[in-house]
Design a protein around this motif. Structure first.
Motif, PDB file in Angstrom:
ATOM      1  N   LEU B  49     -16.264  28.252  10.544  1.00 19.34           N
ATOM      2  CA  LEU B  49     -17.469  28.070  10.200  1.00 19.34           C
ATOM      3  C   LEU B  49     -17.903  28.274   8.906  1.00 19.34           C
ATOM      4  O   LEU B  49     -18.952  27.711   8.046  1.00 19.34           O
ATOM      5  N   ALA B  51     -15.745  27.001   6.193  1.00 20.19           N
ATOM      6  CA  ALA B  51     -15.792  25.801   5.603  1.00 20.19           C
ATOM      7  C   ALA B  51     -16.894  24.724   5.851  1.00 20.19           C
ATOM      8  O   ALA B  51     -16.995  23.871   4.970  1.00 20.19           O
ATOM      9  N   VAL B  52     -17.801  25.085   6.869  1.00 20.69           N
ATOM     10  CA  VAL B  52     -19.238  24.219   6.915  1.00 20.69           C
ATOM     11  C   VAL B  52     -20.157  24.808   6.633  1.00 20.69           C
ATOM     12  O   VAL B  52     -21.417  24.483   6.928  1.00 20.69           O
ATOM     13  N   GLY B  53     -20.156  26.097   5.933  1.00 23.62           N
ATOM     14  CA  GLY B  53     -21.194  26.756   5.588  1.00 23.62           C
ATOM     15  C   GLY B  53     -21.185  27.301   4.035  1.00 23.62           C
ATOM     16  O   GLY B  53     -22.173  27.938   3.667  1.00 23.62           O
ATOM     17  N   GLY B  55     -22.323  25.119   1.803  1.00 23.46           N
ATOM     18  CA  GLY B  55     -22.974  24.249   1.134  1.00 23.46           C
ATOM     19  C   GLY B  55     -22.845  22.917   1.206  1.00 23.46           C
ATOM     20  O   GLY B  55     -21.419  22.476   1.072  1.00 23.46           O
ATOM     21  N   LEU B  56     -23.642  21.910   1.533  1.00 17.60           N
ATOM     22  CA  LEU B  56     -23.281  20.712   1.824  1.00 17.60           C
ATOM     23  C   LEU B  56     -22.906  19.710   0.514  1.00 17.60           C
ATOM     24  O   LEU B  56     -23.263  19.791  -0.536  1.00 17.60           O
ATOM     25  N   GLU B  57     -21.691  19.126   0.624  1.00 14.42           N
ATOM     26  CA  GLU B  57     -21.189  18.277  -0.507  1.00 14.42           C
ATOM     27  C   GLU B  57     -21.174  16.979  -0.100  1.00 14.42           C
ATOM     28  O   GLU B  57     -20.660  16.605   0.856  1.00 14.42           O
ATOM     29  N   GLU B  58     -21.977  16.122  -0.836  1.00 15.08           N
ATOM     30  CA  GLU B  58     -22.152  14.774  -0.679  1.00 15.08           C
ATOM     31  C   GLU B  58     -21.440  14.079  -1.697  1.00 15.08           C
ATOM     32  O   GLU B  58     -21.500  14.103  -2.968  1.00 15.08           O
ATOM     33  N   LEU B  59     -20.528  12.899  -1.110  1.00 14.08           N
ATOM     34  CA  LEU B  59     -19.753  12.106  -2.364  1.00 14.08           C
ATOM     35  C   LEU B  59     -19.692  10.531  -1.385  1.00 14.08           C
ATOM     36  O   LEU B  59     -19.979  10.498  -0.466  1.00 14.08           O
ATOM     37  N   ARG B  60     -19.534   9.894  -2.375  1.00 11.28           N
ATOM     38  CA  ARG B  60     -19.467   8.369  -2.128  1.00 11.28           C
ATOM     39  C   ARG B  60     -17.995   8.073  -1.664  1.00 11.28           C
ATOM     40  O   ARG B  60     -17.176   8.925  -2.162  1.00 11.28           O
ATOM     41  N   LEU B  61     -17.801   7.169  -1.004  1.00 15.38           N
ATOM     42  CA  LEU B  61     -16.397   6.790  -0.323  1.00 15.38           C
ATOM     43  C   LEU B  61     -15.405   6.616  -1.466  1.00 15.38           C
ATOM     44  O   LEU B  61     -14.432   6.820  -1.691  1.00 15.38           O
ATOM     45  N   LEU B  64     -14.393   9.691  -3.434  1.00 18.45           N
ATOM     46  CA  LEU B  64     -13.332  10.479  -2.393  1.00 18.45           C
ATOM     47  C   LEU B  64     -12.131   9.767  -2.495  1.00 18.45           C
ATOM     48  O   LEU B  64     -11.033  10.403  -2.788  1.00 18.45           O
ATOM     49  N   VAL B  65     -11.915   8.394  -2.634  1.00 16.35           N
ATOM     50  CA  VAL B  65     -10.750   7.630  -2.807  1.00 16.35           C
ATOM     51  C   VAL B  65     -10.279   8.017  -4.104  1.00 16.35           C
ATOM     52  O   VAL B  65      -9.100   8.331  -4.253  1.00 16.35           O
TER      53      VAL B  65
END
Lengths: 437, 75
Positions: B49, B51-53, B55-61, B64-65
């Protein structure tokens, strides 16, 4: 506004005629198109739209398409049933080209003016879709994704969607509703037509290849089935079916299922719902539940430890209690032994008394026997005194005849003639002689 | 990716443990063992919990690659 009065000069060096006023040229184009031969066409109806005065549709096939329009009165006169001209319905139309020249305040529009229409049967695209659906189902490709386990709490979610679409915001709203704040990987791809399918396929493969993504959402904000046909692409659907990451499809169509809806692990009606399905757990509630379970475990652990302490305390008291118990048992046994001894002595005493009584009686009986013996001895002595043998020992002789009968007189001796004289030591035979006197 | 012991398996086992403890049928030794196991599972769930709490991390594929490739190159 009035028409321009003067005509501007043309482009330097250009050999083309003009310049002409656009309105005049547009009107000429309209006249030209209207003079084209009127024909019948067949194809599939897509994007049918009804307005108060007109009906608009696109007629498509695999090679091209035409924008078409029909007067609403003519269309209503056909009395087509509801849904008869759904996307993909195959029709034959009759009419000719037309062009609305527009004006300074309205846009021009090219159209095929439909004067007659007949529904020809199921559209090729839907028939192809149905055949492909049966093929994929027959190969068992609807099942693999559904067998994949979807984590209740994914750490990383991949999303394939259009970059500028509303679906993106809907996915974020769904995740917020779950209280999920993990890692979100966007794989943007066009999601509009069948040419988008290879891009969507590549995005899915790339997301899965990272090995970082727990679940993938494919989202689109809705549209006609024609626009969504990219999600019926065979290669895309086979890719999804065999992907080792669960895919949740949300292409936003309520009436017609796309093939990705069939092969995906889960199909949702909206991107928001898809995002919520990707995180089945409500994170805030889950934290509260974990806290509750922690407390309950603590209560049980404390209770168990208290119980253990009580047990140990009881055990520590046990030796003293055991000894006291043994002492009580020993005292009891001693009392029992004493009582038993007394009972035994009393019993032996009674038995001895009875024996003494018997002995007394026997003693009395024995005394009686002694007196008898004395008398017997006296009798024996008296009897011995009369024993003839004792007389013979003193010198007397006993005369018997030959028969052994005692001869007690001289006359008897004479009568017997032959007699036996028995002395104390032996007997001799004698013959009685004649009497001399 | 998720841990070998997933969140859903951990919570399911925790519910079993609580149910067993609530029943009062577990002996002293079993109770203590269940509490020990339960604490381990609670820590695992709390970590998931957490680990998913954060803060939202947004990134493009692509990002990530690139990050993964950089990590692989550094490794």
């Amino acid at each position: 506004m009035a028409e321009p009065v003067t005509t501007p000069a043309g482009i330097d060096g250009s050999t083309l005629p003009g310049p002409y006023g656009v309105g005049r040229y547009a009107a000429g184009l309209r006249d030209f198109l209207r003079e084209r031969p009127r024909v019948q066409l067949f194809g599939e109806v897509w994007n049918l739209r009804l307005s108060r005065a007109k009906v608009y549709l696109e007629l498509r096939d695999g090679e091209g398409a035409l924008p078409c329009s029909m007067w609403r009165n003519d269309f209503d006169a056909l009395r087509l049933g509801e849904g008869a001209l759904g996307d993909g319905a195959q029709v034959v139309i009759a009419g000719g080209l037309d062009y609305y020249a527009g004006s300074r305040t309205s846009s021009p529009a090219f159209t095929f003016a439909v004067s007659g229409l007949r529904v020809a049967g199921e559209g090729d695209l839907l028939a192809q879709l149905d055949r492909l659906r049966k093929t994929l189902d027959g190969e068992g490709l609807f099942a693999p994704q559904k067998r994949l386990s979807r984590p209740a709490l994914p750490r990383t979610i991949g999303v394939v969607t259009g970059e500028g679409g509303k679906a993106r915001d809907d996915v974020l709203a769904g995740l917020r509703r779950r209280g999920w704040q993990g890692r979100l990987v966007w794989a943007f791809a066009p999601v509009q037509d069948r040419h988008a399918a290879p891009r969507i396929t590549a995005a899915l493969q790339d997301l899965a290849a990272t090995g970082e993504v727990d679940v993938i959402v494919v989202a689109r904000g809705g549209g006609s089935l024609a626009d969504l046909f990219c999600f019926c692409d065979e290669t895309l659907c086979r890719t999804v079916a065999l992907l080792n990451v669960p895919v949740i499809a949300s292409v936003g169509h309520h009436t017609d299922r796309t093939l990705i809806d069939d092969v995906a692990a889960l199909s949702c009606s909206t991107p928001t719902h898809a995002a919520e399905s990707a995180v089945p757990v409500h994170c805030a509630e889950a934290r509260a539940e974990v806290l509750t379970m922690t407390r309950r475990l603590g209560v049980h652990a404390r209770r168990a430890l208290l119980h253990r302490a009580q047990t140990l305390a009881r055990l520590s008291r046990a030796p003293g209690e055991h000894i006291a118990g043994e002492r009580r048992r020993l005292h009891q046994r001693m009392r029992e032994i004493r009582a038993a001894g007394r009972r035994r002595v009393e019993r032996e005493h009674g038995r001895t008394a009875r024996k003494a009584l018997v002995l007394d009686r026997k003693a009395v009986a024995a005394a009686g026997d002694a007196r008898g013996a004395t008398r017997l001895s006296a009798l024996a002595m008296a009897l011995a005194a009369h024993d003839p043998d004792r007389t013979l020992e003193r010198g007397y002789a006993l005369v018997t005849d030959r028969a052994g009968e005692v001869v007690t007189s001289a006359a008897g001796a004479r009568d017997a003639g032959e007699v036996r004289l028995r002395f104390g030591d032996a007997a001799v035979d004698a013959t009685i002689g004649a009497d001399d006197d | 990716m998720t841990e070998p012991q997933s969140y859903e398996l951990a919570t399911a086992r925790l519910e079993e443990i609580i149910k067993r403890l609530d029943s009062g049928a577990a002996g002293l030794r079993e109770t203590l063992e269940l509490c020990r196991e339960g604490r381990t599972l609670v820590e695992l769930c709390a970590a998931e919990l957490e680990a998913v709490g954060r803060g939202l991390e947004e990134l493009r594929l692509d990002d990530l690659v690139a990050r993964l490739e950089a990590g692989a190159g550094a490794g």
